[in-house]
Design a protein around this motif. Sequence first.
Motif, PDB file in Angstrom:
ATOM      1  N   GLU A   1       9.735  11.753  -3.098  1.00  0.00           N
ATOM      2  CA  GLU A   1       9.752  12.445  -4.384  1.00  0.00           C
ATOM      3  C   GLU A   1       9.501  11.491  -5.546  1.00  0.00           C
ATOM      4  OE1 GLU A   1      14.120  12.071  -2.978  1.00  0.00           O
ATOM      5  OE2 GLU A   1      12.130  12.512  -2.121  1.00  0.00           O
ATOM      6  N   THR A   2       9.888  10.216  -5.386  1.00  0.00           N
ATOM      7  CA  THR A   2       9.603   9.218  -6.425  1.00  0.00           C
ATOM      8  C   THR A   2       8.115   8.905  -6.461  1.00  0.00           C
ATOM      9  OG1 THR A   2      11.806   8.259  -6.153  1.00  0.00           O
ATOM     10  CG2 THR A   2      10.152   6.896  -7.245  1.00  0.00           C
ATOM     11  N   VAL A   3       7.493   8.778  -5.288  1.00  0.00           N
ATOM     12  CA  VAL A   3       6.046   8.555  -5.221  1.00  0.00           C
ATOM     13  C   VAL A   3       5.309   9.714  -5.886  1.00  0.00           C
ATOM     14  CG1 VAL A   3       4.066   8.353  -3.665  1.00  0.00           C
ATOM     15  CG2 VAL A   3       6.193   7.150  -3.151  1.00  0.00           C
ATOM     16  N   GLU A   4       5.746  10.922  -5.618  1.00  0.00           N
ATOM     17  CA  GLU A   4       5.106  12.106  -6.185  1.00  0.00           C
ATOM     18  C   GLU A   4       5.258  12.137  -7.701  1.00  0.00           C
ATOM     19  OE1 GLU A   4       5.159  16.989  -5.667  1.00  0.00           O
ATOM     20  OE2 GLU A   4       6.597  15.740  -4.587  1.00  0.00           O
ATOM     21  N   ARG A   5       6.455  11.856  -8.195  1.00  0.00           N
ATOM     22  CA  ARG A   5       6.685  11.877  -9.641  1.00  0.00           C
ATOM     23  C   ARG A   5       5.907  10.783 -10.351  1.00  0.00           C
ATOM     24  NH1 ARG A   5      11.741  11.738  -9.425  1.00  0.00           N
ATOM     25  NH2 ARG A   5      12.258   9.660 -10.182  1.00  0.00           N
ATOM     26  N   ALA A   6       5.844   9.589  -9.722  1.00  0.00           N
ATOM     27  CA  ALA A   6       5.085   8.481 -10.302  1.00  0.00           C
ATOM     28  C   ALA A   6       3.602   8.827 -10.397  1.00  0.00           C
ATOM     29  CB  ALA A   6       5.282   7.220  -9.470  1.00  0.00           C
ATOM     30  N   ALA A   7       3.060   9.431  -9.344  1.00  0.00           N
ATOM     31  CA  ALA A   7       1.650   9.818  -9.350  1.00  0.00           C
ATOM     32  C   ALA A   7       1.373  10.874 -10.404  1.00  0.00           C
ATOM     33  CB  ALA A   7       1.242  10.330  -7.970  1.00  0.00           C
ATOM     34  N   ARG A   8       2.285  11.803 -10.544  1.00  0.00           N
ATOM     35  CA  ARG A   8       2.097  12.897 -11.495  1.00  0.00           C
ATOM     36  C   ARG A   8       2.055  12.396 -12.934  1.00  0.00           C
ATOM     37  NH1 ARG A   8       5.824  15.858  -9.545  1.00  0.00           N
ATOM     38  NH2 ARG A   8       7.491  15.375 -11.002  1.00  0.00           N
ATOM     39  N   ASN A   9       2.708  11.284 -13.204  1.00  0.00           N
ATOM     40  CA  ASN A   9       2.789  10.765 -14.567  1.00  0.00           C
ATOM     41  C   ASN A   9       1.933   9.522 -14.792  1.00  0.00           C
ATOM     42  OD1 ASN A   9       4.962  12.485 -15.970  1.00  0.00           O
ATOM     43  ND2 ASN A   9       5.919  11.972 -14.020  1.00  0.00           N
ATOM     44  N   SER A  10       0.944   9.317 -13.937  1.00  0.00           N
ATOM     45  CA  SER A  10       0.076   8.146 -14.037  1.00  0.00           C
ATOM     46  C   SER A  10      -1.382   8.558 -13.873  1.00  0.00           C
ATOM     47  CB  SER A  10       0.435   7.114 -12.958  1.00  0.00           C
ATOM     48  OG  SER A  10       1.792   6.727 -13.031  1.00  0.00           O
ATOM     49  N   LEU A  11      -2.264   7.614 -14.131  1.00  0.00           N
ATOM     50  CA  LEU A  11      -3.669   7.765 -13.801  1.00  0.00           C
ATOM     51  C   LEU A  11      -3.839   7.228 -12.385  1.00  0.00           C
ATOM     52  CD1 LEU A  11      -6.622   8.363 -14.623  1.00  0.00           C
ATOM     53  CD2 LEU A  11      -6.708   6.066 -15.615  1.00  0.00           C
ATOM     54  N   VAL A  12      -4.183   8.094 -11.445  1.00  0.00           N
ATOM     55  CA  VAL A  12      -4.217   7.697 -10.038  1.00  0.00           C
ATOM     56  C   VAL A  12      -5.652   7.666  -9.518  1.00  0.00           C
ATOM     57  CG1 VAL A  12      -1.886   8.455  -9.451  1.00  0.00           C
ATOM     58  CG2 VAL A  12      -3.758  10.096  -9.360  1.00  0.00           C
ATOM     59  N   PHE A  13      -5.897   6.738  -8.600  1.00  0.00           N
ATOM     60  CA  PHE A  13      -7.199   6.601  -7.961  1.00  0.00           C
ATOM     61  C   PHE A  13      -7.015   6.697  -6.455  1.00  0.00           C
ATOM     62  CE2 PHE A  13      -7.772   4.723 -12.048  1.00  0.00           C
ATOM     63  CZ  PHE A  13      -9.101   4.949 -12.390  1.00  0.00           C
ATOM     64  N   GLY A  14      -7.817   7.537  -5.854  1.00  0.00           N
ATOM     65  CA  GLY A  14      -7.830   7.614  -4.404  1.00  0.00           C
ATOM     66  C   GLY A  14      -9.146   7.074  -3.875  1.00  0.00           C
ATOM     67  N   LEU A  15      -9.079   6.414  -2.738  1.00  0.00           N
ATOM     68  CA  LEU A  15     -10.264   5.924  -2.042  1.00  0.00           C
ATOM     69  C   LEU A  15     -10.424   6.763  -0.782  1.00  0.00           C
ATOM     70  CD1 LEU A  15     -12.521   3.785  -1.671  1.00  0.00           C
ATOM     71  CD2 LEU A  15     -10.814   2.343  -0.542  1.00  0.00           C
ATOM     72  N   TYR A  16     -11.617   7.339  -0.582  1.00  0.00           N
ATOM     73  CA  TYR A  16     -11.796   8.324   0.479  1.00  0.00           C
ATOM     74  C   TYR A  16     -12.977   7.976   1.391  1.00  0.00           C
ATOM     75  CZ  TYR A  16      -8.799  10.840  -2.723  1.00  0.00           C
ATOM     76  OH  TYR A  16      -7.758  11.180  -3.554  1.00  0.00           O
ATOM     77  N   SER A  17     -12.789   8.319   2.662  1.00  0.00           N
ATOM     78  CA  SER A  17     -13.837   8.183   3.659  1.00  0.00           C
ATOM     79  C   SER A  17     -13.913   9.496   4.417  1.00  0.00           C
ATOM     80  CB  SER A  17     -13.536   7.038   4.630  1.00  0.00           C
ATOM     81  OG  SER A  17     -14.475   6.990   5.686  1.00  0.00           O
ATOM     82  N   SER A  18     -15.037  10.185   4.315  1.00  0.00           N
ATOM     83  CA  SER A  18     -15.216  11.497   4.965  1.00  0.00           C
ATOM     84  C   SER A  18     -14.082  12.454   4.597  1.00  0.00           C
ATOM     85  CB  SER A  18     -15.304  11.336   6.490  1.00  0.00           C
ATOM     86  OG  SER A  18     -16.381  10.487   6.831  1.00  0.00           O
ATOM     87  N   GLY A  19     -13.642  12.400   3.359  1.00  0.00           N
ATOM     88  CA  GLY A  19     -12.602  13.297   2.871  1.00  0.00           C
ATOM     89  C   GLY A  19     -11.185  12.840   3.134  1.00  0.00           C
ATOM     90  N   GLU A  20     -10.990  11.809   3.943  1.00  0.00           N
ATOM     91  CA  GLU A  20      -9.658  11.301   4.258  1.00  0.00           C
ATOM     92  C   GLU A  20      -9.304  10.147   3.326  1.00  0.00           C
ATOM     93  OE1 GLU A  20      -7.635  12.675   6.552  1.00  0.00           O
ATOM     94  OE2 GLU A  20      -9.199  14.170   6.917  1.00  0.00           O
ATOM     95  N   GLN A  21      -8.086  10.141   2.828  1.00  0.00           N
ATOM     96  CA  GLN A  21      -7.682   9.064   1.924  1.00  0.00           C
ATOM     97  C   GLN A  21      -7.385   7.786   2.693  1.00  0.00           C
ATOM     98  OE1 GLN A  21      -4.755  10.066  -0.990  1.00  0.00           O
ATOM     99  NE2 GLN A  21      -4.753   8.026  -1.897  1.00  0.00           N
ATOM    100  N   VAL A  22      -7.993   6.679   2.227  1.00  0.00           N
ATOM    101  CA  VAL A  22      -7.824   5.388   2.904  1.00  0.00           C
ATOM    102  C   VAL A  22      -7.369   4.294   1.943  1.00  0.00           C
ATOM    103  CG1 VAL A  22      -9.533   5.990   4.639  1.00  0.00           C
ATOM    104  CG2 VAL A  22     -10.264   4.743   2.591  1.00  0.00           C
ATOM    105  N   GLY A  23      -7.228   4.623   0.665  1.00  0.00           N
ATOM    106  CA  GLY A  23      -6.779   3.636  -0.313  1.00  0.00           C
ATOM    107  C   GLY A  23      -6.218   4.319  -1.543  1.00  0.00           C
ATOM    108  N   TYR A  24      -5.601   3.536  -2.401  1.00  0.00           N
ATOM    109  CA  TYR A  24      -4.888   4.102  -3.553  1.00  0.00           C
ATOM    110  C   TYR A  24      -4.673   3.028  -4.603  1.00  0.00           C
ATOM    111  CZ  TYR A  24      -0.993   6.554  -5.996  1.00  0.00           C
ATOM    112  OH  TYR A  24      -0.162   7.170  -6.916  1.00  0.00           O
ATOM    113  N   ALA A  25      -4.646   3.452  -5.840  1.00  0.00           N
ATOM    114  CA  ALA A  25      -4.247   2.590  -6.955  1.00  0.00           C
ATOM    115  C   ALA A  25      -3.686   3.492  -8.043  1.00  0.00           C
ATOM    116  CB  ALA A  25      -5.430   1.785  -7.481  1.00  0.00           C
ATOM    117  N   ARG A  26      -2.714   2.972  -8.763  1.00  0.00           N
ATOM    118  CA  ARG A  26      -2.071   3.755  -9.823  1.00  0.00           C
ATOM    119  C   ARG A  26      -2.031   2.922 -11.095  1.00  0.00           C
ATOM    120  NH1 ARG A  26       3.401   4.742 -11.512  1.00  0.00           N
ATOM    121  NH2 ARG A  26       4.188   3.293  -9.923  1.00  0.00           N
TER     122      ARG A  26
END
Length: 209
Positions: free
Chosen positions: A48-73
Amino acid sequence: MRTHTEAIPYEVHRDDGFVASDDPARIDLDVVHGYLSRSYWSAGIPRETVERAARNSLVFGLYSSGEQVGYARVVTDRASFAYLCDVFVLESYQGRGLGQWMMEALLEHPDLQGLRRFLLATRDAHSLYARYGFRPLGAPASFMERHDPDVYVRNREEGAKGKTRRGCGHDSRAMLNSNCFLRLMRCWLSLGLGAVLRASQRTASSLLH
């Protein structure tokens, strides 16, 4: 190719099919939490902390064939300050230059231009970030922090204790109610026996007279 409007998320596409996107709807919280909860900087972090942090930040996902393989916040006001954190590429995708590519895409985001200060903290990736202009603090004595590295573990333990206390309170109340009931029963029985004895005494007295 880079796109970004109010309606269309910012996306960068790599020639081999990888995509970096700031679309929060695409973030796979299971993947993000799974990595962060075992990372050295946020071990044990609750989902729930990860979810709240993402909701209140600018988030970047890295994707391969639609699957998430990386992240930055990025924690930012999108005007003068930003703090980069929670950067990772899944182990099975490391060694392909994806961390560097994601950083390049992130730093070109329209909302991260013209910042006065852009901070990050790292234990072992200084050489990576140095390529993009990050340097050790010029005046570290000017910075202060409140750091609570054990907050997730402590909150989890306190939550467990709270549940135990609530459980004990419920059991105690049940025992108290049970004891009160037993006392009332004994009282009722004693009153009933007393009434029977008094009635017997009255009957015997009337027979004698």
